[in-house]
Every structure is written in structure tokens, then in C-alpha cells.
Write an enzyme that holds these catalytic residues in place. Structure first.
Site, PDB file in Angstrom:
ATOM      1  N   GLU A 189       0.825  -1.217   0.000  1.00 37.63           N
ATOM      2  CA  GLU A 189       0.000   0.000   0.000  1.00 37.63           C
ATOM      3  C   GLU A 189       0.856   1.263   0.000  1.00 37.63           C
ATOM      4  O   GLU A 189       0.360   2.334  -0.340  1.00 37.63           O
ATOM      5  CB  GLU A 189      -0.960   0.003   1.205  1.00 37.63           C
ATOM      6  CG  GLU A 189      -0.325  -0.157   2.574  1.00 37.63           C
ATOM      7  CD  GLU A 189      -0.175  -1.617   2.986  1.00 37.63           C
ATOM      8  OE1 GLU A 189       0.157  -2.467   2.128  1.00 37.63           O
ATOM      9  OE2 GLU A 189      -0.379  -1.903   4.179  1.00 37.63           O
ATOM     10  N   GLY A 239       7.048 -10.940   1.741  1.00 38.42           N
ATOM     11  CA  GLY A 239       6.959  -9.905   2.776  1.00 38.42           C
ATOM     12  C   GLY A 239       7.510 -10.432   4.083  1.00 38.42           C
ATOM     13  O   GLY A 239       8.349 -11.336   4.103  1.00 38.42           O
ATOM     14  N   GLY A 240       7.016  -9.877   5.182  1.00 37.56           N
ATOM     15  CA  GLY A 240       7.543 -10.240   6.497  1.00 37.56           C
ATOM     16  C   GLY A 240       6.913 -11.516   7.048  1.00 37.56           C
ATOM     17  O   GLY A 240       5.880 -11.985   6.568  1.00 37.56           O
ATOM     18  N   GLY A 244       3.179 -13.139   6.521  1.00 38.93           N
ATOM     19  CA  GLY A 244       3.225 -14.431   5.828  1.00 38.93           C
ATOM     20  C   GLY A 244       2.497 -15.516   6.606  1.00 38.93           C
ATOM     21  O   GLY A 244       1.804 -16.360   6.032  1.00 38.93           O
ATOM     22  N   GLU A 261       7.659 -16.111   0.516  1.00 41.35           N
ATOM     23  CA  GLU A 261       9.064 -15.660   0.540  1.00 41.35           C
ATOM     24  C   GLU A 261       9.142 -14.642   1.663  1.00 41.35           C
ATOM     25  O   GLU A 261       8.583 -13.548   1.543  1.00 41.35           O
ATOM     26  CB  GLU A 261       9.439 -14.985  -0.790  1.00 41.35           C
ATOM     27  CG  GLU A 261       9.484 -15.912  -1.974  1.00 41.35           C
ATOM     28  CD  GLU A 261      10.850 -16.541  -2.168  1.00 41.35           C
ATOM     29  OE1 GLU A 261      11.773 -16.239  -1.384  1.00 41.35           O
ATOM     30  OE2 GLU A 261      10.977 -17.337  -3.103  1.00 41.35           O
ATOM     31  N   CYS A 300      15.738  -7.929   1.755  1.00 41.38           N
ATOM     32  CA  CYS A 300      15.598  -9.244   2.396  1.00 41.38           C
ATOM     33  C   CYS A 300      16.927  -9.987   2.445  1.00 41.38           C
ATOM     34  O   CYS A 300      17.189 -10.744   3.373  1.00 41.38           O
ATOM     35  CB  CYS A 300      14.568 -10.084   1.667  1.00 41.38           C
ATOM     36  SG  CYS A 300      14.942 -10.302  -0.078  1.00 41.38           S
TER      37      CYS A 300
HETATM   38  P1  NAD Z   1       4.833  -6.767   5.031  1.00 40.75           P
HETATM   39  O1  NAD Z   1       4.784  -8.178   5.475  1.00 40.75           O
HETATM   40  O2  NAD Z   1       4.441  -5.688   5.981  1.00 40.75           O
HETATM   41  O3  NAD Z   1       3.877  -6.563   3.754  1.00 40.75           O
HETATM   42  C1  NAD Z   1       4.049  -7.340   2.571  1.00 40.75           C
HETATM   43  C2  NAD Z   1       2.737  -7.365   1.815  1.00 40.75           C
HETATM   44  O4  NAD Z   1       1.785  -8.111   2.560  1.00 40.75           O
HETATM   45  C3  NAD Z   1       2.119  -5.968   1.613  1.00 40.75           C
HETATM   46  O5  NAD Z   1       1.518  -5.893   0.347  1.00 40.75           O
HETATM   47  C4  NAD Z   1       1.087  -5.919   2.729  1.00 40.75           C
HETATM   48  O6  NAD Z   1       0.033  -5.020   2.468  1.00 40.75           O
HETATM   49  C5  NAD Z   1       0.598  -7.355   2.736  1.00 40.75           C
HETATM   50  N1  NAD Z   1      -0.047  -7.809   3.968  1.00 40.75           N
HETATM   51  C6  NAD Z   1       0.111  -7.337   5.230  1.00 40.75           C
HETATM   52  N2  NAD Z   1      -0.688  -8.017   6.077  1.00 40.75           N
HETATM   53  C7  NAD Z   1      -1.350  -8.952   5.343  1.00 40.75           C
HETATM   54  C8  NAD Z   1      -2.313  -9.954   5.649  1.00 40.75           C
HETATM   55  N3  NAD Z   1      -2.777 -10.135   6.888  1.00 40.75           N
HETATM   56  N4  NAD Z   1      -2.759 -10.736   4.652  1.00 40.75           N
HETATM   57  C9  NAD Z   1      -2.308 -10.580   3.389  1.00 40.75           C
HETATM   58  N5  NAD Z   1      -1.408  -9.624   3.033  1.00 40.75           N
HETATM   59  C10 NAD Z   1      -0.937  -8.827   4.009  1.00 40.75           C
HETATM   60  O7  NAD Z   1       6.304  -6.516   4.469  1.00 40.75           O
HETATM   61  P2  NAD Z   1       6.952  -5.164   3.907  1.00 40.75           P
HETATM   62  O8  NAD Z   1       7.287  -4.249   5.021  1.00 40.75           O
HETATM   63  O9  NAD Z   1       6.160  -4.646   2.766  1.00 40.75           O
HETATM   64  O10 NAD Z   1       8.299  -5.748   3.288  1.00 40.75           O
HETATM   65  C11 NAD Z   1       9.438  -6.014   4.071  1.00 40.75           C
HETATM   66  C12 NAD Z   1       9.552  -7.481   4.418  1.00 40.75           C
HETATM   67  O11 NAD Z   1       9.570  -8.248   3.214  1.00 40.75           O
HETATM   68  C13 NAD Z   1      10.840  -7.787   5.144  1.00 40.75           C
HETATM   69  O12 NAD Z   1      10.580  -8.756   6.141  1.00 40.75           O
HETATM   70  C14 NAD Z   1      11.726  -8.381   4.041  1.00 40.75           C
HETATM   71  O13 NAD Z   1      12.744  -9.209   4.559  1.00 40.75           O
HETATM   72  C15 NAD Z   1      10.699  -9.134   3.242  1.00 40.75           C
HETATM   73  N6  NAD Z   1      11.130  -9.391   1.867  1.00 40.75           N
HETATM   74  C16 NAD Z   1      11.413 -10.678   1.528  1.00 40.75           C
HETATM   75  C17 NAD Z   1      11.862 -10.961   0.253  1.00 40.75           C
HETATM   76  C18 NAD Z   1      12.162 -12.366  -0.177  1.00 40.75           C
HETATM   77  O14 NAD Z   1      12.375 -12.589  -1.369  1.00 40.75           O
HETATM   78  N7  NAD Z   1      12.185 -13.322   0.735  1.00 40.75           N
HETATM   79  C19 NAD Z   1      12.004  -9.905  -0.662  1.00 40.75           C
HETATM   80  C20 NAD Z   1      11.692  -8.611  -0.266  1.00 40.75           C
HETATM   81  C21 NAD Z   1      11.240  -8.367   1.008  1.00 40.75           C
END
Ligand code: NAD
Length: 333
Positions: A189, A239-240, A244, A261, A300
Site C-alpha cells: 500500500e 513480505g515479512g 506471511g 518468501e 531481504c
Molecule cells: P509486510 O509483510 O508488511 O507486507 C508485505 C505485503 O503483505 C504488503 O503488500 C502488505 O500489504 C501485505 N499484507 C500485510 N498483512 C497482510 C495480511 N494479513 N494478509 C495478506 N497480506 C498482508 O512486508 P513489507 O514491510 O512490505 O516488506 C518487508 C519485508 O519483506 C521484510 O521482512 C523483508 O525481509 C521481506 N522481503 C522478503 C523478500 C524475499 O524474497 N524473501 C524480498 C523482499 C522483502
């Protein structure tokens, strides 16, 4: 407030795409997108919720169940992906700048991200176009003819993080399309703008109407609904760990396919023999610095732990700290 002249991508808040149409949020809600360099809004997007998500999933479902995309020859799908890559190359400067401003990364990194996005589309186009349509498997009897055939999964929900917005989206969208799926993508977002722009390029490249969907909006509404939705066949999330885990739980009752991931805590290991000459030492320090601090360390795969052999430790840490003090923070351009 939002500067329309400078950022036409804001497309009057119509950043939700379903069934071939650009839409506002059903609720009419919007969100300002902030420039991290100064904290000021520079674009406005639709703030979608569960209702918008249901619309987008229904459109992707219809496109999969009734449309041509899953059934056309793979070479035709690959041709569309190659055209997307060409358009990304054409728009590299515009998209690189947009990514820099949205995610707060340097302009050069924004440009490199767009190059990698184009590469991803070409890679998956090539992968699918060269794959044999069926692999014969020896079933142990001349009476049995056994063939492995790859089929598209269906409607894919693609949820991406803020830090590499278009790159993360492309690693999900390109393979999903190459394999003949339809999708709904939910970008972060806080950094949705280049993913919105990519949907335009997919349409320009000739992707049939309804195959690509996007819902801009928060995770706890749009993302959560995508993960639980009974008409979604697969959810791919980056994401985090906390988010996840929620995605995995929401997806469990419908037993859909789930790909996660998540975050990392990655060590860089430096041995003394990698610092044997001044030049080698210099390179090792630079690499460790880059690994830890590129994109403000919000990666990440960031080298967020450093393990250095004791005999070179003091010299290494002193030089690393010296160089870290020289890092300048500011606008990505
Ligand atoms: P985040 O987990 O806050 O958000 C990621 C996505 O998930 C966003 O689009 C968010 O809106 C969505 N989201 C949040 N809550 C949700 C829910 N309950 N259900 C479904 N979707 C939901 O992460 P962020 O701050 O955007 O990104 C940073 C994180 O991503 C760090 O932990 C980083 O290590 C990780 N990351 C991992 C990789 C990889 O390839 N493993 C790559 C990039 C980032």
C-alpha cells in the site's frame, strides 16, 4: 497535494483494474502516496477493500474459466511477455524514476530494477516457449503410456512488499502469465505506483482483457481477502514473517497452493585470506558495506550480520565504520 502534471500515473485515483476496466474503490476511499525523501504526498491511489477484491477475483475467475489465455499456444503467450519486456525498456527512465521516488531508492537502483524486471519477462517467456508440451515417463509397463503435462493453476493472488515493488511483482506476474494463469496483484500500500503502471504495459502488449487484475489497498483487507478467497487457486506472497503467517492461515481452509518468501537475517563471512592484499581488503570492506547499507539496508538479502576472522577484525571494523560515516542520505535522484 498531489502533482498531476509531474505524475500522470496517478490516473485520477482509478488504480484498481478488474475485467479490463480502471476503477475507483467501491467505497470511494483514496490514499496519498508519500515521497520518503520529504514525507510529502506526490500521488493518490484508490484505497481498495474486500469489495474491490471480490470484483477483481470474479473478473480473473471469468477470464480463466471462459477466456482464451490458458489455452492459446505457449509461443503466443511468450510473444506477449517479450513485448512487455520491450515496453519496459522503452519506459525504463520513467519507471526507474517513479520507483526511486516511490520507494526512496537511488535513481540508479530504480533503473537497474527496471532492467531486471524486463529480464524476468524475457526469462519466463523463454522458459515456457522452450518447454516440451509433455514429458513421457517410464511407468514400468509397455501397456501404460504415462505423460506429465503442465497446466495453469487458475487464478493467482500475488502479494508484494514495499522494497522492490516492481521487481517482486514481476517475479510473480511473469511466470503466472507464461504458464497461462490469470491474476490479481496487490502491491504494498505504500509503494504501488510502478505495479499500476505495469498493468498498462501488459494491456499495451496485447494481454487479453480480464487476465490482469490489480487492487491497491492494505494488507489486512485486500491481502487477507485474497488469501482466504475461495475462487483464488494460488497465493504467492513476499513480505515479512508476521504477514506471511497470516496468509498461510487464511489460505488453509480452502487448501489453496501457497508460496511464501519471507524475511532473512543474512551473515557475510570474511576470512583473513580474503584480505591478504590492500586491494583485496578494500574490495571486501566495500562489499560488506554495500551488502549492509544498499537501499538503506532494507533488503531481504541484506548482509545484516558480519562475521570477520579475528586476526583482521579490528582493521576491518575500523575501516567499515569509517566508510559508513560517509554514506549520505537524501533524495534518490
Ligand atoms: P509486510 O509483510 O508488511 O507486507 C508485505 C505485503 O503483505 C504488503 O503488500 C502488505 O500489504 C501485505 N499484507 C500485510 N498483512 C497482510 C495480511 N494479513 N494478509 C495478506 N497480506 C498482508 O512486508 P513489507 O514491510 O512490505 O516488506 C518487508 C519485508 O519483506 C521484510 O521482512 C523483508 O525481509 C521481506 N522481503 C522478503 C523478500 C524475499 O524474497 N524473501 C524480498 C523482499 C522483502
Amino acid at each position: 497535494m498531489a502533482d498531476r502534471t509531474e505524475h500522470p500515473e496517478q490516473r485520477d485515483h482509478r488504480t484498481i483494474h478488474a475485467g479490463g476496466e480502471w476503477l475507483e474503490a467501491v467505497s470511494g476511499a483514496t490514499r496519498e502516496i508519500l515521497d520518503p525523501a520529504d514525507g510529502r504526498p506526490f500521488a493518490v491511489v484508490a484505497e481498495g477493500d474486500e469489495k474491490d477484491t471480490d470484483l477483481a477475483v470474479a473478473a480473473a475467475r471469468t477470464a480463466f474459466d471462459e477466456g482464451d489465455w490458458p489455452h492459446i499456444p505457449v509461443v503466443e503467450r511468450a510473444a506477449v511477455l517479450h513485448r512487455v519486456a520491450d515496453l519496459l525498456v522503452r519506459d525504463r527512465e520513467r519507471l526507474g524514476l517513479l520507483e526511486s521516488r516511490d520507494a526512496g531508492k537511488t535513481l540508479e537502483e530504480g533503473r537497474v530494477d527496471i532492467d531486471c524486471v524486463a529480464d524476468a519477462f524475457r526469462y519466463f517467456a523463454g522458459l515456457v516457449a522452450t518447454e516440451a508440451p509433455g514429458r513421457v515417463v517410464d511407468a514400468g509397463s509397455p501397456d501404460i503410456h504415462s505423460v506429465v503435462v503442465h497446466e495453469p493453476v487458475g487464478v493467482c493472488a500475488l502479494i508484494t512488499p514495499w522494497n522492490y515493488p516492481l521487481l517482486q511483482a514481476s517475479w510473480k506476474i511473469a511466470p503466472a502469465l507464461a504458464a497461462g494463469n490469470t491474476f490479481v496483484v496487490k502491491p504494498s500500500e505504500i509503494t504501488p505506483l510502478t505495479t499500476v503502471a505495469l498493468i498498462d504495459l501488459l494491456i499495451e502488449a496485447g494481454l487479453p482483457s480480464g487476465v490482469a487484475g490489480i487492487v491497491t489497498g492494505p494488507g489486512h483487507t485486500v491481502g487477507a481477502r485474497l488469501a482466504e478467497h475461495p475462487d483464488v487457486d494460488l497465493v504467492s506472497f513476499t513480505g515479512g514473517l508476521v504477514s506471511g503467517t497470516k496468509v498461510a492461515q487464511a489460505a488453509a481452509p480452502t487448501v489453496k497452493k501457497v508460496a511464501l518468501e519471507l524475511g532473512g537475517k543474512n551473515p557475510n563471512v570474511v576470512f583473513a585470506d580474503a584480505c591478504a592484499t590492500d586491494e583485496a581488503f578494500d574490495t571486501a570492506v566495500d562489499q560488506a558495506l554495500n551488502a549492509a547499507f544498499i537501499h538503506s539496508g532494507q533488503v531481504c538479502s541484506a548482509g545484516s550480520r558480519l562475521i570477520v576472522e579475528e586476526s583482521v577484525r579490528d582493521r576491518f571494523v575500523a575501516e567499515l565504520a569509517h566508510r559508513a560515516e560517509k554514506i549520505r542520505l537524501g533524495r534518490g535522484t
